[in-house]
Write a protein that holds these residues in place. Structure first.
Motif, PDB file in Angstrom:
ATOM      1  N   THR A 195      13.395  13.959 -14.001  1.00 51.71           N
ATOM      2  CA  THR A 195      13.353  12.818 -14.890  1.00 51.71           C
ATOM      3  C   THR A 195      11.965  12.215 -14.874  1.00 51.71           C
ATOM      4  OG1 THR A 195      14.094  10.554 -15.233  1.00 51.71           O
ATOM      5  CG2 THR A 195      14.237  11.398 -13.000  1.00 51.71           C
ATOM      6  N   ALA A 196      11.580  11.581 -15.938  1.00 54.76           N
ATOM      7  CA  ALA A 196      10.298  10.894 -15.955  1.00 54.76           C
ATOM      8  C   ALA A 196      10.526   9.425 -16.265  1.00 54.76           C
ATOM      9  CB  ALA A 196       9.354  11.531 -16.960  1.00 54.76           C
ATOM     10  N   SER A 197      11.716   8.903 -15.919  1.00 51.28           N
ATOM     11  CA  SER A 197      11.975   7.492 -16.147  1.00 51.28           C
ATOM     12  C   SER A 197      11.046   6.669 -15.271  1.00 51.28           C
ATOM     13  CB  SER A 197      13.426   7.155 -15.797  1.00 51.28           C
ATOM     14  OG  SER A 197      13.520   5.782 -15.486  1.00 51.28           O
ATOM     15  N   ALA A 198      10.215   5.865 -15.915  1.00 53.83           N
ATOM     16  CA  ALA A 198       9.244   5.068 -15.162  1.00 53.83           C
ATOM     17  C   ALA A 198       9.961   4.159 -14.177  1.00 53.83           C
ATOM     18  CB  ALA A 198       8.391   4.249 -16.118  1.00 53.83           C
ATOM     19  N   LEU A 199      11.155   3.697 -14.541  1.00 55.98           N
ATOM     20  CA  LEU A 199      11.894   2.781 -13.664  1.00 55.98           C
ATOM     21  C   LEU A 199      12.382   3.512 -12.416  1.00 55.98           C
ATOM     22  CD1 LEU A 199      12.969  -0.100 -13.377  1.00 55.98           C
ATOM     23  CD2 LEU A 199      15.066   0.633 -14.519  1.00 55.98           C
ATOM     24  N   ASP A 200      13.047   4.662 -12.596  1.00 57.71           N
ATOM     25  CA  ASP A 200      13.566   5.402 -11.443  1.00 57.71           C
ATOM     26  C   ASP A 200      12.447   5.817 -10.506  1.00 57.71           C
ATOM     27  OD1 ASP A 200      16.101   5.122 -12.216  1.00 57.71           O
ATOM     28  OD2 ASP A 200      16.387   7.167 -12.982  1.00 57.71           O
ATOM     29  N   ILE A 201      11.350   6.319 -11.091  1.00 51.30           N
ATOM     30  CA  ILE A 201      10.248   6.809 -10.263  1.00 51.30           C
ATOM     31  C   ILE A 201       9.542   5.643  -9.575  1.00 51.30           C
ATOM     32  CG2 ILE A 201       7.978   7.902 -10.376  1.00 51.30           C
ATOM     33  CD1 ILE A 201       9.191   9.796 -12.458  1.00 51.30           C
ATOM     34  N   GLY A 202       9.368   4.556 -10.310  1.00 44.20           N
ATOM     35  CA  GLY A 202       8.683   3.399  -9.728  1.00 44.20           C
ATOM     36  C   GLY A 202       9.487   2.753  -8.616  1.00 44.20           C
ATOM     37  N   LEU A 224       0.834  -1.201   0.000  1.00 41.73           N
ATOM     38  CA  LEU A 224       0.000   0.000   0.000  1.00 41.73           C
ATOM     39  C   LEU A 224       0.872   1.255   0.000  1.00 41.73           C
ATOM     40  CD1 LEU A 224      -3.029   0.881   0.277  1.00 41.73           C
ATOM     41  CD2 LEU A 224      -2.513   1.230   2.698  1.00 41.73           C
ATOM     42  N   VAL A 225       1.863   1.294   0.906  1.00 35.93           N
ATOM     43  CA  VAL A 225       2.755   2.453   0.999  1.00 35.93           C
ATOM     44  C   VAL A 225       3.505   2.646  -0.318  1.00 35.93           C
ATOM     45  CG1 VAL A 225       4.827   3.343   2.138  1.00 35.93           C
ATOM     46  CG2 VAL A 225       2.993   2.348   3.493  1.00 35.93           C
ATOM     47  N   SER A 226       3.942   1.534  -0.895  1.00 38.67           N
ATOM     48  CA  SER A 226       4.662   1.597  -2.166  1.00 38.67           C
ATOM     49  C   SER A 226       3.787   2.240  -3.239  1.00 38.67           C
ATOM     50  CB  SER A 226       5.069   0.174  -2.563  1.00 38.67           C
ATOM     51  OG  SER A 226       5.802   0.189  -3.743  1.00 38.67           O
ATOM     52  N   ALA A 227       2.520   1.839  -3.294  1.00 34.77           N
ATOM     53  CA  ALA A 227       1.614   2.372  -4.312  1.00 34.77           C
ATOM     54  C   ALA A 227       1.348   3.863  -4.080  1.00 34.77           C
ATOM     55  CB  ALA A 227       0.306   1.586  -4.306  1.00 34.77           C
ATOM     56  N   VAL A 228       1.063   4.229  -2.813  1.00 27.95           N
ATOM     57  CA  VAL A 228       0.763   5.635  -2.512  1.00 27.95           C
ATOM     58  C   VAL A 228       1.961   6.523  -2.839  1.00 27.95           C
ATOM     59  CG1 VAL A 228       0.292   7.265  -0.641  1.00 27.95           C
ATOM     60  CG2 VAL A 228      -0.968   5.112  -0.769  1.00 27.95           C
ATOM     61  N   LEU A 229       3.159   6.077  -2.462  1.00 34.01           N
ATOM     62  CA  LEU A 229       4.341   6.895  -2.720  1.00 34.01           C
ATOM     63  C   LEU A 229       4.669   6.943  -4.201  1.00 34.01           C
ATOM     64  CD1 LEU A 229       6.570   5.981   0.323  1.00 34.01           C
ATOM     65  CD2 LEU A 229       5.346   8.090  -0.115  1.00 34.01           C
ATOM     66  N   ALA A 230       4.373   5.842  -4.914  1.00 32.57           N
ATOM     67  CA  ALA A 230       4.601   5.866  -6.361  1.00 32.57           C
ATOM     68  C   ALA A 230       3.740   6.951  -6.990  1.00 32.57           C
ATOM     69  CB  ALA A 230       4.298   4.493  -6.971  1.00 32.57           C
ATOM     70  N   VAL A 231       2.511   7.121  -6.496  1.00 31.56           N
ATOM     71  CA  VAL A 231       1.650   8.199  -7.000  1.00 31.56           C
ATOM     72  C   VAL A 231       2.313   9.550  -6.726  1.00 31.56           C
ATOM     73  CG1 VAL A 231      -0.569   9.371  -6.726  1.00 31.56           C
ATOM     74  CG2 VAL A 231      -0.478   6.867  -6.743  1.00 31.56           C
ATOM     75  N   ALA A 232       2.808   9.729  -5.486  1.00 28.28           N
ATOM     76  CA  ALA A 232       3.431  11.003  -5.130  1.00 28.28           C
ATOM     77  C   ALA A 232       4.664  11.280  -5.987  1.00 28.28           C
ATOM     78  CB  ALA A 232       3.802  11.008  -3.648  1.00 28.28           C
ATOM     79  N   GLY A 273       4.543  -3.579  -7.872  1.00 28.56           N
ATOM     80  CA  GLY A 273       3.380  -2.735  -7.587  1.00 28.56           C
ATOM     81  C   GLY A 273       3.716  -1.261  -7.761  1.00 28.56           C
ATOM     82  N   GLY A 274       4.852  -0.846  -7.181  1.00 28.03           N
ATOM     83  CA  GLY A 274       5.270   0.547  -7.307  1.00 28.03           C
ATOM     84  C   GLY A 274       5.508   0.928  -8.766  1.00 28.03           C
ATOM     85  N   LEU A 275       6.124   0.029  -9.523  1.00 22.81           N
ATOM     86  CA  LEU A 275       6.422   0.317 -10.932  1.00 22.81           C
ATOM     87  C   LEU A 275       5.142   0.461 -11.746  1.00 22.81           C
ATOM     88  CD1 LEU A 275       9.463  -2.068 -11.461  1.00 22.81           C
ATOM     89  CD2 LEU A 275       9.458   0.420 -11.744  1.00 22.81           C
ATOM     90  N   VAL A 276       4.190  -0.435 -11.511  1.00 24.29           N
ATOM     91  CA  VAL A 276       2.940  -0.387 -12.281  1.00 24.29           C
ATOM     92  C   VAL A 276       2.205   0.918 -11.992  1.00 24.29           C
ATOM     93  CG1 VAL A 276       0.652  -1.438 -12.497  1.00 24.29           C
ATOM     94  CG2 VAL A 276       2.689  -2.885 -12.486  1.00 24.29           C
ATOM     95  N   VAL A 277       2.107   1.266 -10.701  1.00 27.65           N
ATOM     96  CA  VAL A 277       1.396   2.497 -10.331  1.00 27.65           C
ATOM     97  C   VAL A 277       2.091   3.710 -10.942  1.00 27.65           C
ATOM     98  CG1 VAL A 277       0.792   3.998  -8.400  1.00 27.65           C
ATOM     99  CG2 VAL A 277       0.393   1.541  -8.238  1.00 27.65           C
ATOM    100  N   ALA A 278       3.425   3.751 -10.860  1.00 25.14           N
ATOM    101  CA  ALA A 278       4.163   4.883 -11.417  1.00 25.14           C
ATOM    102  C   ALA A 278       3.905   4.998 -12.916  1.00 25.14           C
ATOM    103  CB  ALA A 278       5.656   4.726 -11.141  1.00 25.14           C
ATOM    104  N   ASP A 279       3.907   3.871 -13.593  1.00 30.38           N
ATOM    105  CA  ASP A 279       3.691   3.865 -15.035  1.00 30.38           C
ATOM    106  C   ASP A 279       2.293   4.392 -15.370  1.00 30.38           C
ATOM    107  OD1 ASP A 279       4.830   3.155 -17.615  1.00 30.38           O
ATOM    108  OD2 ASP A 279       3.154   1.731 -17.711  1.00 30.38           O
ATOM    109  N   LEU A 280       1.301   3.954 -14.585  1.00 29.86           N
ATOM    110  CA  LEU A 280      -0.074   4.399 -14.828  1.00 29.86           C
ATOM    111  C   LEU A 280      -0.203   5.905 -14.636  1.00 29.86           C
ATOM    112  CD1 LEU A 280      -2.182   1.569 -13.126  1.00 29.86           C
ATOM    113  CD2 LEU A 280      -1.929   2.054 -15.581  1.00 29.86           C
ATOM    114  N   VAL A 281       0.406   6.429 -13.552  1.00 26.74           N
ATOM    115  CA  VAL A 281       0.277   7.857 -13.273  1.00 26.74           C
ATOM    116  C   VAL A 281       1.035   8.682 -14.314  1.00 26.74           C
ATOM    117  CG1 VAL A 281       0.763   9.690 -11.608  1.00 26.74           C
ATOM    118  CG2 VAL A 281      -0.070   7.476 -10.821  1.00 26.74           C
ATOM    119  N   LEU A 282       2.216   8.207 -14.710  1.00 23.01           N
ATOM    120  CA  LEU A 282       3.016   8.953 -15.683  1.00 23.01           C
ATOM    121  C   LEU A 282       2.344   8.956 -17.051  1.00 23.01           C
ATOM    122  CD1 LEU A 282       6.627   7.799 -14.762  1.00 23.01           C
ATOM    123  CD2 LEU A 282       5.704  10.104 -14.545  1.00 23.01           C
TER     124      LEU A 282
END
Lengths: 237, 253, 256
Positions: free
Chosen positions: C60-67, C40-48, C130-139
């Motif tokens: 940067t908008a690298s999905a990997l770094d952000i995720g 859950l924390v991973s997903a919420v922070l990935a959004v942030a 989970g963090g990577l998927v959420v980051a990718d969706l938001v980006l």
């Protein structure tokens, strides 16, 4: 056969056990009696490899507990409490114990029935009463149908019916040829069960022998116990 | 009064409390000295004209971890049963038989906790700021005129944070969750600081608001005055303590 | 009396003990709660992080770094997982039961490590992905998708770092034996002392948190500490081996 030989244990400067020697034989119930803090639990913990002695040995069939090839099938032990994490269910607790000892899963249901916990098997240990926790501990000890049982204060927390059940159970184990070693500070509850008696006080064995020998000239085991323990330490009870 | 001294005694007998003191005092002092050393060499080689206004205070914002641990332990030690294997040896039962009024019991605890944290933060602030001043000398702002309001700001921030931790622990009845949430949020880049990038409302989180009482450089979207910041944080603490008190007094021990 | 099949125990002692330790961890509600909380924390922070990334404030908008950025915080979940795995033994006197079933303490300790790894690795993979998927969706369209090789190294490195951190934490907790002091000490180290030392001292590069930075924070590897990702991994593994050994010796020597 459980053999305690010249066991001494120091914690810091405190002398917990001093030269404790006795045996618990197959086919007999051995009562290890003494007031609180006399060293009963420390002796049993050393026998089970939980605590380290300063000197001396405690052997199970001539072998230190840690070197037993199949400990749970050799000695079943119930120390204070349930020996289970409060957040787990009773069944989950017995399941991991069985898995660690390589005992088939069906045995879990058998021991649950044996200690009358089948109905509470899916409840968390934290919700158990003191007596239920004790019975869960006993169930774990019985998983391997061991040749010897070591019980620390087995009637603590049990209701009168539970105490009666425990007495009958211990007699049956001994009569089937098993070794039973139990500790207690409650004399009245035990006089009817034990064959042999070892009395410890202040970390020293003050008397041992058969029930008749230890009771001796006293009216009851309880009288003998108080005569021995208050005499040795000199503190009135 | 006897309830208060009982609680104070209970606190000082917990090894975790002494560990909390060690954290609260050592972390800002050691890190403060390290920062001061690198700052003074930067000043010496001319890459920096003078020390930043928050040198020393910034480090004290991290030392608040000691206050968090203290607040959590003050509440969770009543519930935790580790070490004693006996079935239900939870201290709370003894405590509530000794002080039957639960509200009085909690108020005594709050008073004892406050006493301990005031002491801890005063020691930490004194040591950290004088070390920084000693290393950086005249270039430091650690003990200039503004210190008269900033130092009490640090003490108040630590006390309020400890009470916040205490209130949350009363609600969760488990020390791990509040420890994780609050210590994570004391990290170099706090979670609330990250959230301030998502919404400006994040500046009203208790930590970001309360820091205004002694920090001058907080890079967030909305500026709050030290007084406003302190009031916002205090409101959070009062609300959470009220929830914790209600939960504690209504619930079975 | 019911009778037990007279067969000897099946499987080697180590296999049996490790299986039992896995059962122990899985039947502890705190394990599942910690894993769910980390996700859950991973997903919420990935959004942030992703929201911040879209606004360009992380450069940067690298999905990997952000995720992967939430790992810096979600490692708390793995610290807690490791601590609970060790200290749960000391609730309700469970350690007495454990040692009467498996009295060989070093063997018991090592099977605990194996069980923790078996639980922590899949949990870490789920949390990282989970963090990577959420980051990718938001980006969305702004995401720079990395080549598969980078992606695999990033995910694998992050998951390995989290699992190793759990093992290190469980070793520390085996020595401390109590949940709150162990969690408090480790969190203060990983989140406060560690990062502060990282910016201010050279030796911090060899400490387990900073040395492990390169395992998951790829674009920042140069900025934090002087070690390459591979050498850093080596240092983390060395710390873990040392910690497991110290914990084993302490567990063996002390009264339970």
């Amino acid at each position: 056969m459980l053999t305690i030989d010249r066991l001494t244990k120091r914690r810091g400067s405190a002398l917990i056990l001093s030269d404790v020697t006795f045996q618990a034989r197959p086919g007999r119930v051995t009562g290890f009696l003494g007031p609180n803090g006399a060293g009963k639990s420390s002796t049993l913990r050393i026998l089970l490899g939980l605590d380290r002695p300063t000197s001396g040995t405690a052997l199970v069939d001539g072998v230190p507990f840690e070197r037993l090839p199949d400990p749970l099938r050799t000695v079943g032990a119930v120390l204070d409490g349930s020996g289970a994490h409060r957040a787990r269910t009773g069944r989950a607790h017995l399941s991991w114990v069985a898995a660690a000892a390589g005992i088939p899963r069906r045995r879990v249901d058998e021991v649950l029935a044996e200690v009358d916990l089948t109905g509470a098997a899916r409840k968390r240990v934290g919700s158990y009463s003191l007596g239920m926790g004790r019975r869960l501990g006993l169930a774990a000890a019985l998983l391997g149908d061991p040749a010897a049982l070591v019980l620390d204060e087995p009637v603590n927390g049990l209701d009168p019916e539970g105490i009666r059940w425990m007495r009958r159970f211990l007699r049956e184990r001994a009569e089937a040829g098993h070794t039973v070693l139990l500790s207690s500070h409650l004399m009245g509850e035990l006089a009817e069960v034990v064959d042999d008696v070892v009395i410890i006080n202040g970390g020293r064995v003050v008397e041992q022998g058969t029930l008749a020998e230890v009771t001796g000239a006293h009216r009851t085991l309880e009288d003998a116990f108080f005569a021995l323990t208050t005499g040795a330490r000199g503190d009135a009870r | 009064m006897s309830a208060y001294s009982g609680e104070l005694r209970k606190l000082t007998s917990l090894p975790s409390v002494w560990a909390a003191f060690a954290i609260g005092i050592a972390v800002p002092a050691v890190v403060g000295v390290l920062s001061a050393v690198s700052t003074s060499s930067a000043i010496a080689n001319g890459s920096k004209p003078e020390a930043g206004p928050d040198l020393g205070y910034q480090e004290l914002a991290f030392g608040v971890a000691g206050a968090i641990v203290l607040g959590v332990v003050a509440a969770s030690s009543e519930y935790f049963t580790e070490g004693e294997s006996a079935g239900s040896g939870r201290q709370i039962t003894t405590s509530l038989t000794a002080v039957p009024s639960r509200t009085r019991f909690l108020l005594a605890k709050v008073a004892a906790l406050t006493t301990a944290v005031v002491l801890m933060s005063a020691i930490a602030t004194g040591i950290t700021l004088s070390c920084v001043q000693a290393v950086v000398g005249d270039h430091a702002h650690a003990l200039d005129g503004a210190a008269a309001t900033r130092v009490p700001g640090v003490v108040l921030y630590w006390v309020l944070t400890a009470l916040l931790a205490f209130g949350i622990t009363l609600l969760t009845r488990n020390g791990v969750v509040p420890l994780a949430v609050l210590v994570l949020n004391t990290s170099v880049v706090t979670v609330t600081f990250l959230l301030s990038k998502v919404t400006p409302l994040a500046v009203y989180f208790p930590d970001l608001a309360g820091m205004r009482m002694f920090l001058t450089e907080v890079r967030v979207p909305v500026e709050l005055s030290p007084l406003t910041g302190g009031v916002v944080m205090a409101v959070w603490v009062v609300l959470l303590l009220a929830c914790g008190f209600t939960a504690f007094t209504r619930r079975d021990a | 009396m019911t009778t037990v099949a007279p067969t000897r125990a099946r499987g080697s002692e180590f296999t049996r003990s490790s299986r039992a330790e896995v059962l122990k961890l899985l039947s502890l509600p705190a394990t599942l709660l910690t894993a769910a909380g980390s996700l859950l924390v991973s997903a919420v922070l990935a959004v942030a992080f992703a929201t911040a990334g879209r606004q360009g404030s992380t450069g940067t908008a690298s999905a990997l770094d952000i995720g992967l950025a939430p790992i810096g915080y979600t490692q708390a979940g793995f610290i807690i997982l490791g601590v609970l795995a060790a200290t749960s033994e000391y609730t309700g006197g469970q350690v007495q039961t454990s040692l009467t079933v498996v009295p060989r303490r070093v063997l018991l300790h090592l099977s605990k490590v194996v069980a923790l790894v078996l639980i922590a690795v899949p949990t870490a993979l789920v949390v990282v992905l989970g963090g990577l998927v959420v980051a990718d969706l938001v980006l969305g369209d702004a995401a720079v998708v990395p080549p598969f090789g980078d992606f695999a190294v990033g995910v694998g490195g992050a998951a390995a770092y989290l699992a190793l951190t759990a093992v290190l934490s469980s070793s520390v907790a085996t020595v401390i034996r109590r949940t709150i002091p162990a969690v408090a000490g480790l969190l203060v180290y990983y989140f406060i002392a560690g990062p502060l030392l990282r910016d201010r001292t050279a030796f911090a590069a060899y400490l387990p948190d900073t040395a492990g930075y390169g395992m998951w924070f790829h674009s920042g590897a140069g900025r934090f500490g002087s070690l390459s990702a591979l050498v850093g991994t080596g240092f983390v593994v060395a710390w873990v081996v040392l910690a497991v050994a110290v914990a084993a010796v302490s567990f063996r020597a002390r009264d339970a």
